[in-house]
Design an enzyme around this catalytic site. Structure first.
Site, PDB file in Angstrom:
ATOM      1  N   TYR A   1      49.821  45.554  25.056  1.00 26.95           N
ATOM      2  CA  TYR A   1      49.907  44.802  26.212  1.00 26.95           C
ATOM      3  C   TYR A   1      50.882  45.162  27.366  1.00 26.95           C
ATOM      4  CZ  TYR A   1      49.928  41.058  29.919  1.00 26.95           C
ATOM      5  OH  TYR A   1      50.203  40.515  31.192  1.00 26.95           O
TER       6      TYR A   1
ATOM      7  N   LYS B   1      43.563  44.744  32.953  1.00 25.91           N
ATOM      8  CA  LYS B   1      42.885  43.678  32.109  1.00 25.91           C
ATOM      9  C   LYS B   1      41.268  43.916  32.311  1.00 25.91           C
ATOM     10  CE  LYS B   1      46.686  40.208  32.266  1.00 25.91           C
ATOM     11  NZ  LYS B   1      47.744  40.478  33.150  1.00 25.91           N
TER      12      LYS B   1
ATOM     13  N   VAL C   1      50.548  42.845  39.578  1.00 28.68           N
ATOM     14  CA  VAL C   1      51.827  42.856  40.335  1.00 28.68           C
ATOM     15  C   VAL C   1      52.356  43.907  40.923  1.00 28.68           C
ATOM     16  CG1 VAL C   1      52.455  40.465  39.530  1.00 28.68           C
ATOM     17  CG2 VAL C   1      52.945  42.339  38.142  1.00 28.68           C
TER      18      VAL C   1
ATOM     19  N   SER D   1      47.978  44.135  36.101  1.00 32.45           N
ATOM     20  CA  SER D   1      46.897  43.437  35.482  1.00 32.45           C
ATOM     21  C   SER D   1      45.549  44.072  35.889  1.00 32.45           C
ATOM     22  CB  SER D   1      47.012  41.786  36.236  1.00 32.45           C
ATOM     23  OG  SER D   1      47.988  41.256  35.413  1.00 32.45           O
TER      24      SER D   1
ATOM     25  N   TYR E   1      43.250  35.204  40.440  1.00 32.45           N
ATOM     26  CA  TYR E   1      44.131  33.956  39.834  1.00 32.45           C
ATOM     27  C   TYR E   1      43.589  32.786  40.647  1.00 32.45           C
ATOM     28  CZ  TYR E   1      46.037  37.709  37.512  1.00 32.45           C
ATOM     29  OH  TYR E   1      46.295  38.881  36.800  1.00 32.45           O
TER      30      TYR E   1
HETATM   31  O1  DON Z   1      52.477  40.439  32.338  1.00 33.20           O
HETATM   32  C1  DON Z   1      52.769  40.511  33.266  1.00 33.20           C
HETATM   33  O2  DON Z   1      53.267  39.347  34.029  1.00 33.20           O
HETATM   34  C2  DON Z   1      52.638  41.763  34.174  1.00 33.20           C
HETATM   35  N1  DON Z   1      52.930  43.046  33.359  1.00 33.20           N
HETATM   36  C3  DON Z   1      51.459  41.693  34.539  1.00 33.20           C
HETATM   37  C4  DON Z   1      51.043  40.574  35.485  1.00 33.20           C
HETATM   38  C5  DON Z   1      49.923  40.932  36.824  1.00 33.20           C
HETATM   39  O3  DON Z   1      49.826  42.078  37.111  1.00 33.20           O
HETATM   40  C6  DON Z   1      49.377  39.420  37.445  1.00 33.20           C
HETATM   41  N2  DON Z   1      48.620  40.090  38.631  1.00 33.20           N
HETATM   42  N3  DON Z   1      48.758  39.653  39.664  1.00 33.20           N
END
Ligand code: DON
Length: 305
Positions: free
Chosen positions: A189, A64, A259, A61, A241
């Protein structure tokens, strides 16, 4: 300063045992939960790293931030924020509950998955490949590293198991918030989340934002001061978040987590910081990474508040 960085790692390494690597993307479950590293890139072009700073990880993320930057450059503030909000969600990063209950169906902000998927669709490009190349190139330029590329195993794993994101994207398409083909946007994405980087790459990316949009190493303007201001504000309010408030109290730096275990932090007019620690807390944020940033913020008096 190197001593402080080393202490930040040594004093907080035990926190890695209090978290767990992400397993909902099966390939991420293979990461080393004990790893902990940090890099600082100062806007005077000096670098400091400590711990397992050579660990490679997927950006997840943290991408983003760059997607938002590209959407703002390509479409402008008005257009971007007509399709995505700028308010913290107080829900998990992959929550879809508020998409239906809010009148406009707009995702609350660009950093929850729903908001990032909308921003991905707004980036310049006739198709997913062009949009991916646009954001991938910006990541390479912001990190000053042309070798940055996708981790193919993580990409395949994301694509195979990303059904919650698929549900979110199809809902958004139904609400008229996604331009063009929904599967194409999802593929872009997934690829963006799977880009492989190091802490130094991410620290350099953050240093561009810290330096108001100019690369410290080549004095090239990549984005306007206004875009930097918007990005820092949304990092502060939404970057971690549903624990962004607590993080602001404890660290007080515009930041973005992923993540894969990375947290990117911006110390305005001063430095870009990246921590890597794949063991996550229940919100999906690096458990020990947060503690390292808290230590650095206190020792170096970095909080913006
Ligand atoms: O789309 C997802 O769920 C993961 N590829 C990215 C989510 C993420 O990194 C949330 N961060 N803490």
């Amino acid at each position: 300063m190197q001593k402080i960085l080393q202490e930040a790692i040594d004093n907080n390494r035990h926190w890695t045992a209090h978290g767990a690597v992400a397993s909902y993307i099966p390939e991420l479950a293979k990461e080393n939960p004990d790893a902990l590293g940090v890099c600082i890139y100062n806007i005077d072009n000096t670098t400091l790293c400590a711990g397992d700073s050579h660990t490679k990880f997927t950006i997840q993320s943290v991408s983003k931030v760059v997607t938002l930057i590209c959407a703002l450059i390509d479409k402008g503030k008005e257009t971007v924020f007509s399709s995505v909000g700028m308010e913290p969600s107080a829900d998990p990063f992959n929550s879809m509950v508020k998409l239906e209950t809010r009148e406009s169906h707009k995702p609350l902000n660009p950093f929850i998955n729903a908001g990032a998927i909308v921003c991905t669709s707004m980036v310049q490009g006739d198709n997913g490949i062009e949009k991916f190349n646009r954001i991938h190139n910006m990541i390479k330029i912001m990190a000053d590293n042309p070798a940055i590329d996708i981790n193919q195993s993580v990409y395949r794993s994301e694509k195979l198991t990303g059904n919650t994101n698929r549900a979110i994207a199809y809902y958004l398409k139904g609400a008229g918030l996604i331009e063009k083909d929904v599967e194409d946007v999802l593929d872009t994405y997934f690829k963006l989340c799977s880009i492989e980087v190091t802490a130094l790459d991410v620290a350099k990316m953050a240093s561009v934002v810290a330096n108001n949009g100019i690369t410290p190493w080549s004095n090239e303007r990549l984005m306007s001061i206004e875009i930097c201001r918007i990005v820092k504000a949304i990092m502060t309010t939404c970057g971690l978040y549903d624990s962004s408030g607590q993080f602001s109290v404890e660290v007080g730096l515009p930041s973005k987590s992923g993540v894969g275990g990375c947290i990117m932090a911006v110390a305005p007019q001063n430095m870009g910081i990246a921590v890597i620690g794949p063991a996550l807390d229940s919100h999906g944020n690096s458990m020990a990474g947060k503690k390292v940033l808290e230590y650095l913020s206190n020792e170096l008096n970095l909080s913006i508040f």
